[in-house]
Design a protein around this motif. Structure first.
Motif, mmCIF file in Angstrom:
data_model
loop_
_atom_site.group_PDB
_atom_site.id
_atom_site.type_symbol
_atom_site.label_atom_id
_atom_site.label_comp_id
_atom_site.label_asym_id
_atom_site.label_seq_id
_atom_site.Cartn_x
_atom_site.Cartn_y
_atom_site.Cartn_z
ATOM 1 N N ASP A 317 0.827 -1.205 0.000
ATOM 2 C CA ASP A 317 0.000 0.000 0.000
ATOM 3 C C ASP A 317 0.863 1.258 0.000
ATOM 4 O O ASP A 317 0.555 2.242 -0.695
ATOM 5 C CB ASP A 317 -0.933 0.003 1.208
ATOM 6 C CG ASP A 317 -2.018 -1.069 1.111
ATOM 7 O OD1 ASP A 317 -2.256 -1.559 -0.012
ATOM 8 O OD2 ASP A 317 -2.605 -1.410 2.154
ATOM 9 N N GLN A 318 1.952 1.224 0.767
ATOM 10 C CA GLN A 318 2.869 2.371 0.781
ATOM 11 C C GLN A 318 3.510 2.563 -0.588
ATOM 12 O O GLN A 318 3.638 3.690 -1.084
ATOM 13 C CB GLN A 318 3.953 2.160 1.838
ATOM 14 C CG GLN A 318 3.441 2.093 3.271
ATOM 15 C CD GLN A 318 4.527 1.595 4.218
ATOM 16 O OE1 GLN A 318 4.957 0.439 4.157
ATOM 17 N NE2 GLN A 318 4.979 2.474 5.085
ATOM 18 N N LEU A 319 3.932 1.466 -1.196
ATOM 19 C CA LEU A 319 4.556 1.558 -2.513
ATOM 20 C C LEU A 319 3.584 2.134 -3.535
ATOM 21 O O LEU A 319 3.945 3.020 -4.327
ATOM 22 C CB LEU A 319 5.035 0.179 -2.961
ATOM 23 C CG LEU A 319 5.510 0.072 -4.424
ATOM 24 C CD1 LEU A 319 6.650 1.034 -4.703
ATOM 25 C CD2 LEU A 319 5.918 -1.357 -4.748
ATOM 26 N N LEU A 320 2.360 1.647 -3.546
ATOM 27 C CA LEU A 320 1.379 2.143 -4.508
ATOM 28 C C LEU A 320 1.120 3.631 -4.327
ATOM 29 O O LEU A 320 0.923 4.367 -5.306
ATOM 30 C CB LEU A 320 0.083 1.354 -4.378
ATOM 31 C CG LEU A 320 0.125 -0.070 -4.940
ATOM 32 C CD1 LEU A 320 -1.126 -0.838 -4.551
ATOM 33 C CD2 LEU A 320 0.288 -0.043 -6.459
ATOM 34 N N ARG A 334 -2.232 -2.957 -7.726
ATOM 35 C CA ARG A 334 -1.986 -3.840 -6.579
ATOM 36 C C ARG A 334 -1.646 -5.259 -7.020
ATOM 37 O O ARG A 334 -0.802 -5.920 -6.391
ATOM 38 C CB ARG A 334 -3.222 -3.866 -5.665
ATOM 39 C CG ARG A 334 -3.061 -4.751 -4.415
ATOM 40 C CD ARG A 334 -1.947 -4.229 -3.525
ATOM 41 N NE ARG A 334 -1.743 -5.042 -2.324
ATOM 42 C CZ ARG A 334 -0.983 -6.136 -2.272
ATOM 43 N NH1 ARG A 334 -0.370 -6.558 -3.365
ATOM 44 N NH2 ARG A 334 -0.842 -6.797 -1.138
ATOM 45 N N GLU A 335 -2.251 -5.721 -8.106
ATOM 46 C CA GLU A 335 -2.003 -7.087 -8.568
ATOM 47 C C GLU A 335 -0.572 -7.285 -9.076
ATOM 48 O O GLU A 335 -0.102 -8.424 -9.190
ATOM 49 C CB GLU A 335 -2.999 -7.454 -9.671
ATOM 50 C CG GLU A 335 -4.422 -7.697 -9.180
ATOM 51 C CD GLU A 335 -5.137 -6.419 -8.767
ATOM 52 O OE1 GLU A 335 -6.145 -6.517 -8.032
ATOM 53 O OE2 GLU A 335 -4.694 -5.315 -9.174
ATOM 54 N N ASP A 336 0.119 -6.198 -9.373
ATOM 55 C CA ASP A 336 1.516 -6.297 -9.809
ATOM 56 C C ASP A 336 2.473 -6.508 -8.637
ATOM 57 O O ASP A 336 3.623 -6.912 -8.849
ATOM 58 C CB ASP A 336 1.948 -5.009 -10.534
ATOM 59 C CG ASP A 336 1.179 -4.762 -11.816
ATOM 60 O OD1 ASP A 336 0.910 -5.739 -12.535
ATOM 61 O OD2 ASP A 336 0.856 -3.586 -12.096
ATOM 62 N N CYS A 337 2.019 -6.222 -7.429
ATOM 63 C CA CYS A 337 2.908 -6.125 -6.268
ATOM 64 C C CYS A 337 2.840 -7.388 -5.405
ATOM 65 O O CYS A 337 1.763 -7.947 -5.177
ATOM 66 C CB CYS A 337 2.531 -4.913 -5.418
ATOM 67 S SG CYS A 337 2.594 -3.348 -6.320
#
Length: 531
Positions: A317-320, A334-337
């Protein structure tokens, strides 16, 4: 330590007492060298491989990682020695000096120009693959690591001890730690913690006289030189004491692909502008190739594709949130992470599927070993869109997937370290490191010429005066030392300043003090000042 110094004394006494006739050029250098080894190391015979040995070729090829130097016509060593003890290394040094043979030091065998296992002069290989010390101290969060370890072995051993400690070494699992640290070394933690060599706090090496030295006994100048001054110049580093770095239990990674038809050019231009300014916890590197695609409007169906690989020290969530704020053009969702630990991230960035068991990192032969020629540059600002389009046009001139572009952003912690802290000078103000490879399995001459053409094309977009380069991506096009006899400071500066900038002068002074006879040498080793 007393035993090591006593062996050193015996060897020095022997060489000082050798008659002048014994030091003349050997008529049978292999036989006499092996005889010397067996005389001074009674337990070394099983670790010695001559060209007559049944497993010589297998041993030689085992860690040649640029197959451009695995051809039948490539010069071969007279002998390969894989010592398991310090005294055996002392013996190899002594016998190489006595019989006037060049000694090449091989750790992981990833020299881009084969300098650790090829020489135009009669030579032997000191293969330190067996130096795999790993001694972990939980209280101080440090470890002694042997120069024969690979990245994968190092990450695996750290992961067995802690899930909250890591080390900012390289990406590929089979690259040798000894070579990485000797040239600086970088990986996915660089923007957070700097180079691998920034975290070396002690070392043990053997010098040209067979002495075993640590940081205190070698002194701060010598210790400075071995952490980024390039391998094969200042001694045989046996092991390194490193300070491990804290990593969170949850690390987020992603890999996403984008093509020209997905607005790659504008996205990549934006990526160049923001990646060096990301939070230190985020590293996104980008690798590009030409591929065939039915979506391409070109008649030949060629297009460019880039793989963007990211590691973030924190949750998805932080990365996004960072991506949506600073690089929404990449379209990461989100599906990439994937949330993993540091060890699993090491598996992922070595090119293995995400949840492959980490024991894969211990396999030294599983990764591909192409034949290639490369060149590398540094930038201080983004390459403009028209410059990128010219690069794509050059990529289309080769068959699909036969050339690779690699972009690594700097910034973060690298901006905070002085350019003279270590021999590696590319700190504040460096924007990207840009590397290019062409596979030379076929059409070698044409593909090498292609590297020259893209190097020329990039001139307006990269550093100048001097045009900078990374010593661990060694390139003999920059210039070489004389094969025999002294090399002038002016001659060596042609390549030395491009790797080390003003730090080259200090490296030359140190070399002159610690190895005035230039025993540790190769085509781009640091030369001593000639009288």
């Amino acid at each position: 330590m007393k035993k090591s110094y006593s062996i050193c004394f015996v060897l020095l006494l022997a060489i000082s007492c050798a008659s002048s006739s014994a030091l003349l050029k050997d008529e049978n250098p292999t036989k006499n060298f092996v005889k010397c080894l067996n005389r001074y190391s009674a337990d070394i015979s099983d670790l010695v491989y001559t060209q007559e040995s049944s497993n010589f070729t297998q041993t030689l090829l085992s860690t040649i990682n640029n197959l451009r130097f695995a051809k039948p016509e490539t010069p071969k060593p007279l002998v390969i020695v894989r010592p398991v003890s310090e005294s055996q290394i002392q013996t190899v040094i002594f016998c190489s000096r006595k019989h006037d043979l060049q000694m090449r030091i091989r750790s992981g065998g990833h020299s881009f120009e084969g300098l650790s296992y090829v020489s135009p002069l009669p030579f032997v290989i000191l293969d330190i693959i067996n130096l795999k010390t790993f001694s972990f101290d939980a209280e101080t969060e440090t470890a002694w690591i042997g120069s024969g370890l690979t990245n994968g072995e190092l990450y695996y051993r750290i992961g067995q001890k802690s899930d909250t400690l890591g080390f900012p070494s390289g990406l590929w699992a089979n690259v040798g730690v000894g070579g990485i640290l000797s040239g600086g070394g970088y990986g996915m933690l660089m923007r957070k913690y700097g180079l691998a060599a920034d975290h070396v706090i002690d070392a043990r090496l053997i010098d040209a006289n067979g002495r075993i030295l640590d940081r205190k006994s070698m002194g701060e100048d010598w210790f400075w030189a071995i952490r980024g001054g390039g391998g094969g110049s200042f001694g045989v580093v046996l092991s390194w004491k490193v300070k491990l770095v804290p990593v969170p239990k949850i690390i987020t990674v992603f890999k996403v692909f984008r093509t020209i038809e997905q607005n790659l050019t504008n996205t990549f231009f934006r990526y160049q502008a923001v990646a060096p300014k990301f939070p230190k916890e985020l590293e996104i590197k980008a690798d590009g190739q030409c591929i065939l695609s039915d979506a391409s409007p070109r008649a030949d169906k060629k297009t460019m594709i880039f793989l963007f690989e990211a590691m973030y020290l924190g949750g998805a969530d932080q990365l996004l949130s960072v991506m949506q704020e600073q690089l929404p053009e990449l379209g990461v969702i989100r599906e990439d992470c994937f949330e993993v630990n540091f060890l699993q991230a090491g598996v992922y960035f070595s090119g293995f599927p995400l949840f492959t068991p980490p024991e894969i990192l211990l396999n030294l032969t599983i990764l591909p070993r192409p034949a290639f020629k490369s060149n590398n540059d540094y930038t201080k600002e983004p390459i403009p869109v028209e410059g990128l389009e010219g690069i794509w046009d050059l990529m289309y001139k080769l068959p699909p997937q036969k050339a690779t572009l690699q972009f690594t952003p700097y910034g973060g912690r690298m901006d905070e370290i002085s350019e003279s802290a270590l021999p590696f000078p590319y700190r504040a103000g460096t924007w990207f490191k840009f590397n290019m490879f062409a596979e030379t399995d076929t059409d070698e001459a044409d593909r090498i010429e292609w590297i020259r053409s893209i190097t020329t094309y990039l001139t307006p977009y990269v550093t100048s005066n001097p045009r900078s380069s990374y010593v661990n991506y060694v390139n003999l096009w920059l210039g070489t030392n004389n094969l025999q006899g002294p090399t002038s400071y002016q001659q060596a500066s042609k390549w030395g300043k491009r790797y080390f900038r003003n730090n080259f002068d200090r490296l030359v002074r140190i070399k002159t003090m610690v190895d005035p006879g230039n025993f540790f040498r190769h085509e781009q080793s640091i030369p001593p000042l000639s009288l």
